[in-house]
Design an enzyme around this catalytic site. Structure first.
Site, PDB file in Angstrom:
ATOM      1  CG  ASN A 110      18.930  60.567  40.299  1.00 16.98           C
ATOM      2  OD1 ASN A 110      19.116  59.353  40.462  1.00 16.98           O
ATOM      3  ND2 ASN A 110      19.618  61.483  40.955  1.00 16.98           N
ATOM      4  CB  THR A 155     -29.855  52.287  59.661  1.00 19.95           C
ATOM      5  OG1 THR A 155     -30.947  52.084  60.541  1.00 19.95           O
ATOM      6  CG2 THR A 155     -30.334  53.025  58.417  1.00 19.95           C
ATOM      7  CG  HIS A 156     -28.039  51.440  63.724  1.00 25.66           C
ATOM      8  ND1 HIS A 156     -27.082  52.171  64.394  1.00 25.66           N
ATOM      9  CD2 HIS A 156     -28.964  52.333  63.303  1.00 25.66           C
ATOM     10  CE1 HIS A 156     -27.420  53.451  64.390  1.00 25.66           C
ATOM     11  NE2 HIS A 156     -28.553  53.587  63.731  1.00 25.66           N
ATOM     12  CB  SER A 277     -15.415  22.427  54.147  1.00 25.15           C
ATOM     13  OG  SER A 277     -14.865  21.665  55.211  1.00 25.15           O
ATOM     14  CE  LYS A 283     -18.285  25.594  56.418  1.00 28.95           C
ATOM     15  NZ  LYS A 283     -18.534  26.787  57.130  1.00 28.95           N
ATOM     16  CG  ASN A 285     -16.702  27.674  53.125  1.00 32.07           C
ATOM     17  OD1 ASN A 285     -17.773  27.631  53.717  1.00 32.07           O
ATOM     18  ND2 ASN A 285     -15.700  26.851  53.383  1.00 32.07           N
ATOM     19  CD  GLU A 290     -14.847  33.932  54.010  1.00 29.42           C
ATOM     20  OE1 GLU A 290     -15.866  33.647  54.648  1.00 29.42           O
ATOM     21  OE2 GLU A 290     -13.919  33.123  53.828  1.00 29.42           O
ATOM     22  CE1 TYR A 317      15.937  58.025  43.273  1.00 33.74           C
ATOM     23  CE2 TYR A 317      18.262  57.945  43.866  1.00 33.74           C
ATOM     24  CZ  TYR A 317      17.064  57.302  43.585  1.00 33.74           C
ATOM     25  OH  TYR A 317      17.005  55.938  43.638  1.00 33.74           O
ATOM     26  CD  GLN A 322      16.505  50.492  44.410  1.00 36.02           C
ATOM     27  OE1 GLN A 322      17.256  51.045  43.632  1.00 36.02           O
ATOM     28  NE2 GLN A 322      16.897  49.477  45.149  1.00 36.02           N
ATOM     29  CE  LYS A 325      11.680  52.105  40.718  1.00 37.54           C
ATOM     30  NZ  LYS A 325      12.128  52.950  41.855  1.00 37.54           N
TER      31      LYS A 325
HETATM   32  N1  ARG Z   1      16.929  51.964  41.087  1.00 34.34           N
HETATM   33  C1  ARG Z   1      16.823  53.372  41.343  1.00 34.34           C
HETATM   34  C2  ARG Z   1      15.410  53.681  41.859  1.00 34.34           C
HETATM   35  O1  ARG Z   1      14.597  52.829  41.723  1.00 34.34           O
HETATM   36  C3  ARG Z   1      17.076  54.128  40.093  1.00 34.34           C
HETATM   37  C4  ARG Z   1      17.716  55.460  40.281  1.00 34.34           C
HETATM   38  C5  ARG Z   1      19.101  55.301  40.683  1.00 34.34           C
HETATM   39  N2  ARG Z   1      19.736  56.533  40.849  1.00 34.34           N
HETATM   40  C6  ARG Z   1      20.863  56.618  41.560  1.00 34.34           C
HETATM   41  N3  ARG Z   1      21.393  57.762  41.692  1.00 34.34           N
HETATM   42  N4  ARG Z   1      21.390  55.559  42.121  1.00 34.34           N
HETATM   43  O2  ARG Z   1      15.137  54.695  42.401  1.00 34.34           O
END
Ligand code: ARG
Length: 461
Positions: A110, A155-156, A277, A283, A285, A290, A317, A322, A325
């Protein structure tokens, strides 16, 4: 399945549950940070007499070996491990034996993952800042080159008053400068070390958290172990700042797309940043602009996703975290990619000064200046506003501009019009008289450009 636990279990994890739970597929991205953190942890344990100096040396060189082997392609971070932490520990023990099993003393995954994510995000904050700075440098060069490139200000989306290209681009300079300041703010607030918080309640080992924190270049250790393992505010702040960057890039993209259109023709995007295109041979583009505009949505999505994930999590925690990420990584890649492309695209834009100037001369962008001219002759502003309004209506009927009217035509509307009007409402005069700080007049812009130059020489925002 290579797991760090098992003693308490009598049955294997269900195959699907294992895959669902595993994070190796994406947390291998911060292998380097995991190893850096583990080295610092080992050094601290040795300093405190929890590991011997010899054990620490074996651990540190084993960890370096793992990183080197992965980076050289000799070792793969494979999916049989639950996460990057298990991968490193298992490999370390296979390499150096018993000492490897001692690395995790006084540490939990953790606080380990809290550290890894923080180290990774901290690095990305700095990389994003560097890319923003590159874009600012491109804008600064263009501003220096286009102090007298006149164009309509809108403006606008209606022509309003004339400005210069330098001034228009200067607005984006300010936006991206603020984006850099946000990077700096985030860094200042997040740069505290969570390692040593343990699972949630610290540890009974005599850890020296100040020492670990200084080895890893933090300002100091975090102050509450429960908060340390469950704080992801800095990720949300970063995603929010990334969303603002995308919002700015998206507005800029929209303008480039408009300016590059057949109707405006203010700019031509370089071939390197355009596409053709498959059916229409004529064209060219603005796909890159975009796509940048389009990708804004996924970065906002990452922000909303993490805000939502975090909102119901009880201390400390929980595995929900998780989920901080994958979308964050995607957002970082997206924004960095867009910033890098944008700098190249903007640097190679070809501005059509003639078209821009002609556009500024049409559409009565000098009407305010014509009213100001009458004010200069002693007419109250409200009356001057009405007279010029009538003049514009007259011009619209005749299909001409104010400066096309003869002095006789003008005098029918007000006896205060004289021959010096024409000079007073010329495009150049309209812009060059706007000299308050922050306005488009050349001297005013030069003051801002000089400030920008000094700013760009500084390290951080
Ligand atoms: N893979 C977990 C995360 O990204 C890591 C921490 C895991 N801790 C646990 N008590 N399972 O948060």
């Amino acid at each position: 399945m290579a797991q760090l636990w098992g003693g308490r279990f009598t049955k294997e994890t269900d195959r699907l549950a294992y895959r669902f739970n595993a994070s190796i597929f994406f947390d291998r991205r911060f292998l380097r940070e995991d190893i850096e953190g583990s080295k610092a942890h080992a050094a601290m344990l040795a300093k405190q007499g929890i590991l011997t100096a010899e054990e620490k040396d074996r651990i540190v060189s084993g960890l370096s070996g793992i990183l080197e082997d992965v980076e050289q392609g000799r070792l793969a971070v494979t999916e049989e491990y639950e996460d990057v932490h298990s991968f490193v520990e298992a490999n370390l023990t296979a390499r150096i034996g018993e000492a490897g099993k001692k690395l995790h003393t006084g540490r939990s995954r953790n606080d380990q993952v809290a550290l890894d994510m923080r180290l990774y995000v901290r690095g990305q904050v700095k990389e994003t800042d560097a890319l923003l700075k590159e874009l600012l440098q491109v804008l600064q060069e263009l501003m220096e080159a286009h102090l007298e490139t006149y164009m309509p200000g809108f403006t606008h989306l209606q022509k309003a008053q004339p400005v210069t290209l330098a001034h228009h681009l200067g607005a984006y300079f300010e936006m991206f400068r603020r984006d850099r300041q946000r990077m700096y703010d985030i860094y200042r607030r997040m740069n505290y070390c969570p390692l040593g918080a343990g699972a949630l309640a610290g540890t009974t080992y005599p850890l020296d958290r100040d020492y670990t924190s200084s080895l890893l270049d933090f300002f100091g250790p975090t102050a509450n172990s429960m908060d340390s393992v469950s704080d992801r505010d800095y990720v949300i702040e970063f995603l929010s700042a990334l969303s603002l960057i995308m919002m700015h890039l998206s507005r800029f993209s929209e303008e480039i797309i408009l300016w590059n259109s057949n109707e405006y023709h203010f700019v031509e995007i370089d071939d390197g940043y355009s596409t053709g295109s498959s059916i229409m041979p004529q064209k060219k583009n603005p796909d890159i602009a975009e796509l940048v505009r389009g990708k804004t949505g996924r970065v906002y999505g990452a922000l909303m996703s993490l805000l939502t994930t975090m909102k119901g999590i009880p201390l400390a925690y929980d595995k929900d975290m998780q989920e901080d990420k994958e979308l964050t990584f995607d957002a970082i890649d997206t924004v960095k990619g867009c910033l890098a492309l944008f700098a190249g695209m903007v640097r190679t834009l070809r501005f059509d000064k003639r078209v821009m100037e002609e556009s500024a001369m049409k559409g009565f962008t000098n009407a305010t200046d014509a009213a100001d001219y009458l004010v200069g002759k002693g007419v109250p502003f409200r009356d001057a506003h009405r007279i010029i309004g009538e003049l514009v209506l007259y011009c619209l009927e005749k299909g001409k501009s104010i400066e096309d009217c003869s002095i006789e035509e003008l005098k029918k509307l007000s006896p205060f019009f004289e021959a010096d009007l024409y000079e007073a409402i010329s495009l150049k005069a309209c812009v060059e008289r706007r000299l308050t700080f922050g306005a488009p007049g050349k001297a005013a812009m030069e003051a801002v450009i000089a400030r920008n130059r000094e700013y760009l020489e500084e390290e951080w925002a």
